[in-house]
Design a protein around this motif. Sequence first.
Motif, PDB file in Angstrom:
ATOM      1  N   PRO A 257       5.328  12.885  -0.106  1.00 13.00           N
ATOM      2  CA  PRO A 257       6.725  13.310   0.058  1.00 13.00           C
ATOM      3  C   PRO A 257       6.901  14.792   0.358  1.00 13.00           C
ATOM      4  O   PRO A 257       7.835  15.182   1.059  1.00 13.00           O
ATOM      5  N   VAL A 258       6.005  15.627  -0.164  1.00 15.51           N
ATOM      6  CA  VAL A 258       6.126  17.065   0.027  1.00 15.51           C
ATOM      7  C   VAL A 258       6.061  17.444   1.507  1.00 15.51           C
ATOM      8  O   VAL A 258       6.619  18.465   1.929  1.00 15.51           O
ATOM      9  N   MET A 259       5.427  16.610   2.323  1.00 15.65           N
ATOM     10  CA  MET A 259       5.338  16.900   3.747  1.00 15.65           C
ATOM     11  C   MET A 259       6.708  16.946   4.404  1.00 15.65           C
ATOM     12  O   MET A 259       6.939  17.707   5.350  1.00 15.65           O
TER      13      MET A 259
ATOM     14  N   ASP B 164       2.635  13.060   8.938  1.00 14.44           N
ATOM     15  CA  ASP B 164       1.513  12.133   9.077  1.00 14.44           C
ATOM     16  C   ASP B 164       1.586  11.303  10.348  1.00 14.44           C
ATOM     17  O   ASP B 164       0.610  10.632  10.707  1.00 14.44           O
ATOM     18  N   ARG B 165       2.725  11.341  11.044  1.00 13.97           N
ATOM     19  CA  ARG B 165       2.828  10.649  12.327  1.00 13.97           C
ATOM     20  C   ARG B 165       2.770  11.623  13.495  1.00 13.97           C
ATOM     21  O   ARG B 165       2.296  11.274  14.569  1.00 13.97           O
ATOM     22  N   ASP B 166       3.269  12.829  13.306  1.00 13.58           N
ATOM     23  CA  ASP B 166       3.258  13.821  14.376  1.00 13.58           C
ATOM     24  C   ASP B 166       1.929  14.550  14.464  1.00 13.58           C
ATOM     25  O   ASP B 166       1.604  15.131  15.496  1.00 13.58           O
ATOM     26  N   GLY B 167       1.160  14.552  13.374  1.00  8.25           N
ATOM     27  CA  GLY B 167      -0.111  15.261  13.355  1.00  8.25           C
ATOM     28  C   GLY B 167      -1.298  14.320  13.434  1.00  8.25           C
ATOM     29  O   GLY B 167      -1.170  13.108  13.289  1.00  8.25           O
ATOM     30  N   ASN B 168      -2.475  14.896  13.681  1.00  4.61           N
ATOM     31  CA  ASN B 168      -3.712  14.124  13.678  1.00  4.61           C
ATOM     32  C   ASN B 168      -3.897  13.519  12.285  1.00  4.61           C
ATOM     33  O   ASN B 168      -3.916  14.241  11.287  1.00  4.61           O
ATOM     34  N   PRO B 169      -4.029  12.196  12.169  1.00  3.12           N
ATOM     35  CA  PRO B 169      -4.081  11.568  10.843  1.00  3.12           C
ATOM     36  C   PRO B 169      -5.275  12.001  10.000  1.00  3.12           C
ATOM     37  O   PRO B 169      -5.179  12.068   8.772  1.00  3.12           O
ATOM     38  N   THR B 170      -6.409  12.296  10.629  1.00  5.51           N
ATOM     39  CA  THR B 170      -7.549  12.796   9.866  1.00  5.51           C
ATOM     40  C   THR B 170      -7.219  14.149   9.254  1.00  5.51           C
ATOM     41  O   THR B 170      -7.493  14.408   8.075  1.00  5.51           O
ATOM     42  N   PHE B 171      -6.639  15.025  10.047  1.00  7.33           N
ATOM     43  CA  PHE B 171      -6.263  16.354   9.571  1.00  7.33           C
ATOM     44  C   PHE B 171      -5.252  16.265   8.436  1.00  7.33           C
ATOM     45  O   PHE B 171      -5.377  16.945   7.413  1.00  7.33           O
ATOM     46  N   VAL B 172      -4.257  15.416   8.594  1.00  3.61           N
ATOM     47  CA  VAL B 172      -3.222  15.302   7.566  1.00  3.61           C
ATOM     48  C   VAL B 172      -3.794  14.766   6.268  1.00  3.61           C
ATOM     49  O   VAL B 172      -3.539  15.298   5.182  1.00  3.61           O
ATOM     50  N   SER B 173      -4.596  13.701   6.359  1.00  6.52           N
ATOM     51  CA  SER B 173      -5.076  13.052   5.137  1.00  6.52           C
ATOM     52  C   SER B 173      -6.136  13.865   4.410  1.00  6.52           C
ATOM     53  O   SER B 173      -6.153  13.910   3.178  1.00  6.52           O
ATOM     54  N   THR B 174      -7.027  14.521   5.156  1.00 10.87           N
ATOM     55  CA  THR B 174      -8.138  15.219   4.508  1.00 10.87           C
ATOM     56  C   THR B 174      -7.874  16.701   4.261  1.00 10.87           C
ATOM     57  O   THR B 174      -8.511  17.310   3.407  1.00 10.87           O
TER      58      THR B 174
ATOM     59  N   PRO C 178       0.787  -1.227   0.000  1.00 10.67           N
ATOM     60  CA  PRO C 178       0.000   0.000   0.000  1.00 10.67           C
ATOM     61  C   PRO C 178       0.820   1.279   0.000  1.00 10.67           C
ATOM     62  O   PRO C 178       1.875   1.358   0.604  1.00 10.67           O
ATOM     63  N   SER C 179       0.279   2.295  -0.666  1.00  7.48           N
ATOM     64  CA  SER C 179       0.921   3.606  -0.677  1.00  7.48           C
ATOM     65  C   SER C 179       0.763   4.265   0.681  1.00  7.48           C
ATOM     66  O   SER C 179      -0.121   3.939   1.456  1.00  7.48           O
ATOM     67  N   ARG C 180       1.638   5.258   0.934  1.00 10.21           N
ATOM     68  CA  ARG C 180       1.540   5.973   2.197  1.00 10.21           C
ATOM     69  C   ARG C 180       0.214   6.706   2.306  1.00 10.21           C
ATOM     70  O   ARG C 180      -0.365   6.819   3.368  1.00 10.21           O
ATOM     71  N   ARG C 181      -0.286   7.215   1.160  1.00 14.94           N
ATOM     72  CA  ARG C 181      -1.566   7.911   1.232  1.00 14.94           C
ATOM     73  C   ARG C 181      -2.676   6.947   1.643  1.00 14.94           C
ATOM     74  O   ARG C 181      -3.582   7.306   2.385  1.00 14.94           O
ATOM     75  N   ALA C 182      -2.604   5.707   1.146  1.00 18.22           N
ATOM     76  CA  ALA C 182      -3.607   4.727   1.558  1.00 18.22           C
ATOM     77  C   ALA C 182      -3.538   4.495   3.060  1.00 18.22           C
ATOM     78  O   ALA C 182      -4.559   4.366   3.729  1.00 18.22           O
ATOM     79  N   LEU C 183      -2.317   4.463   3.591  1.00 16.27           N
ATOM     80  CA  LEU C 183      -2.169   4.279   5.023  1.00 16.27           C
ATOM     81  C   LEU C 183      -2.699   5.475   5.781  1.00 16.27           C
ATOM     82  O   LEU C 183      -3.297   5.349   6.848  1.00 16.27           O
ATOM     83  N   LEU C 184      -2.482   6.678   5.237  1.00 20.63           N
ATOM     84  CA  LEU C 184      -3.017   7.873   5.871  1.00 20.63           C
ATOM     85  C   LEU C 184      -4.541   7.821   5.913  1.00 20.63           C
ATOM     86  O   LEU C 184      -5.170   8.177   6.909  1.00 20.63           O
ATOM     87  N   ALA C 185      -5.132   7.377   4.814  1.00 18.88           N
ATOM     88  CA  ALA C 185      -6.582   7.277   4.783  1.00 18.88           C
ATOM     89  C   ALA C 185      -7.066   6.293   5.836  1.00 18.88           C
ATOM     90  O   ALA C 185      -8.064   6.528   6.515  1.00 18.88           O
ATOM     91  N   GLY C 186      -6.329   5.191   5.972  1.00 10.59           N
ATOM     92  CA  GLY C 186      -6.687   4.222   6.995  1.00 10.59           C
ATOM     93  C   GLY C 186      -6.525   4.786   8.387  1.00 10.59           C
ATOM     94  O   GLY C 186      -7.351   4.564   9.269  1.00 10.59           O
ATOM     95  N   ALA C 187      -5.448   5.540   8.598  1.00 10.89           N
ATOM     96  CA  ALA C 187      -5.220   6.149   9.897  1.00 10.89           C
ATOM     97  C   ALA C 187      -6.313   7.151  10.218  1.00 10.89           C
ATOM     98  O   ALA C 187      -6.749   7.279  11.353  1.00 10.89           O
ATOM     99  N   ALA C 188      -6.755   7.872   9.195  1.00  9.64           N
ATOM    100  CA  ALA C 188      -7.829   8.837   9.402  1.00  9.64           C
ATOM    101  C   ALA C 188      -9.097   8.126   9.857  1.00  9.64           C
ATOM    102  O   ALA C 188      -9.782   8.567  10.779  1.00  9.64           O
ATOM    103  N   ALA C 189      -9.409   7.015   9.186  1.00 11.76           N
ATOM    104  CA  ALA C 189     -10.596   6.259   9.577  1.00 11.76           C
ATOM    105  C   ALA C 189     -10.457   5.731  10.993  1.00 11.76           C
ATOM    106  O   ALA C 189     -11.409   5.736  11.762  1.00 11.76           O
ATOM    107  N   ALA C 190      -9.233   5.309  11.336  1.00 11.40           N
ATOM    108  CA  ALA C 190      -9.005   4.782  12.678  1.00 11.40           C
ATOM    109  C   ALA C 190      -9.187   5.840  13.728  1.00 11.40           C
ATOM    110  O   ALA C 190      -9.727   5.589  14.802  1.00 11.40           O
ATOM    111  N   ALA C 191      -8.728   7.068  13.431  1.00 13.13           N
ATOM    112  CA  ALA C 191      -8.751   8.117  14.432  1.00 13.13           C
ATOM    113  C   ALA C 191     -10.113   8.758  14.596  1.00 13.13           C
ATOM    114  O   ALA C 191     -10.481   9.175  15.680  1.00 13.13           O
ATOM    115  N   ALA C 192     -10.878   8.861  13.498  1.00 12.55           N
ATOM    116  CA  ALA C 192     -12.082   9.672  13.579  1.00 12.55           C
ATOM    117  C   ALA C 192     -13.340   8.989  13.066  1.00 12.55           C
ATOM    118  O   ALA C 192     -14.441   9.444  13.344  1.00 12.55           O
TER     119      ALA C 192
END
Length: 450
Positions: free
Chosen positions: A220-222, A405-415, A23-37
């Motif tokens: 990567p831009v992050m 994406d690890r230091d910030g709220n994953p929902t905020f970062v991904s969305t 999986p791409s990192r963005r996919a993981l971010l999306a998953g983290a967002a779902a997990a968090a919120a």
Amino acid sequence: MSVRRAPSARPSPDHGPSALWTPSRRALLAGAAAAAAGPLLAACGSSSGGSGGGGSSSKTVTLGSNGSDAVPKKAYAALWAAAGKSTGDTLKVNVKQHENFQNQINSYLQGTPDDVFTWFAGYRMQFFAKQGLASPIDDVWQTIGSHFTPAIQALSKGLDGKYYFVPLYYYPWAIWYRKSVFKQHGYTIPANWDQFTALLKKMKGDGLVPLAFGNQNQWPVMGTFDQINFRLNGYQFHVDLMHGKESWTDARVKKTFDMWASIMPYHQQGAAGRKTEDATGFVRDKKAGMIVAGAGTAVQQFTTDPAALADLDFFPFPEITPQWGMDTVEAPCDGFMMSKSPKNKTGATKVLEFFGSPAGEKAYLDLDSSELAAAKDFDNAKNTALQKKEAALITGAKNLTQFMDRDGNPTFVSTVMIPALADFVRSPNTFAATKLSNIEAQKKSIYASS
């Protein structure tokens, strides 16, 4: 040297060969967002490669693992065996496919989780600690604390100051280049922002792309934002911004984007349609002078050519504000946590103590040499000169960050931040004046509900 991979996606399309794509990192971010919120997801269950969670006897420790890909799965198996031999306990391991583990982490931890589970340092760890879904492990750190630098110790603490995380490995972000290109053109390593911008101008004048750049993957831009921000404004402001304690409309944030915008003309054009590994290829082929990247992204394009790999080098992102110097390094770290109510807390404590020892790290890294041991007293005799330099950069840092994406709220970062930074790449000169208020408004809403 084997391929380096981003710990948050083992391996991701940016950090490993296509034959090993997961999986791409963005996919993981999306998953983290779902997990968090988001709503609770299906709980993790037993999967092939492990014997399942289930109940535990007094001599059994259950462990949930996201190490499903071939190399880490084999390395983790060696670690499980070594831990069992050292502690006398039996480890029953529940291996889940990496992305599924991320997507299901919230419901997993609120259900009947294993005694110990793999996870990440930074806000992702602190989020679940704050929710009461993990056990503090200060007793473990009384045993393992001397193996880690103060910066790693800080990464392993929750917001309440207690320990919740045992680190296993990490890797640094830096600026990567070919030594022969610098020698050919007489370039010197820049120590500060003025020297860096002068080098960018010189490279452009010499017909090179100063900074190779690919943002098709969008994450990567992050890494560039992080490094400019903490070099300019200091570690504490950067971390507080990631934690939602500082405003995105603050003049200091605006200055970060303004400084970044000032060097965007030296970035490779067409970044939105280029993958990061393809951008790294321009450095490999001597068409670009440098790239801002994690070790895995940089190294993986050089592994098939030993001469090119020997020519690869890096330097830390240069100083911007003398007060802060170069005291902070971005170094994402993976490791372990203990669930909120482990069935075998005594055994889980012993296992975590082993995972946090040099012997534990050796058991893993003997079979996955692509990562760097988090322990400062790990015997790195087998590491290459480049790996030793990476380790020295990290261990010499006063502060370590974990990537946005690890230091910030994953929902905020991904969305919010992923699309916002894509906007910045498209229109850097107007971004700070037009977008920061919207980012701040969304931040307040998301962080208030987390």
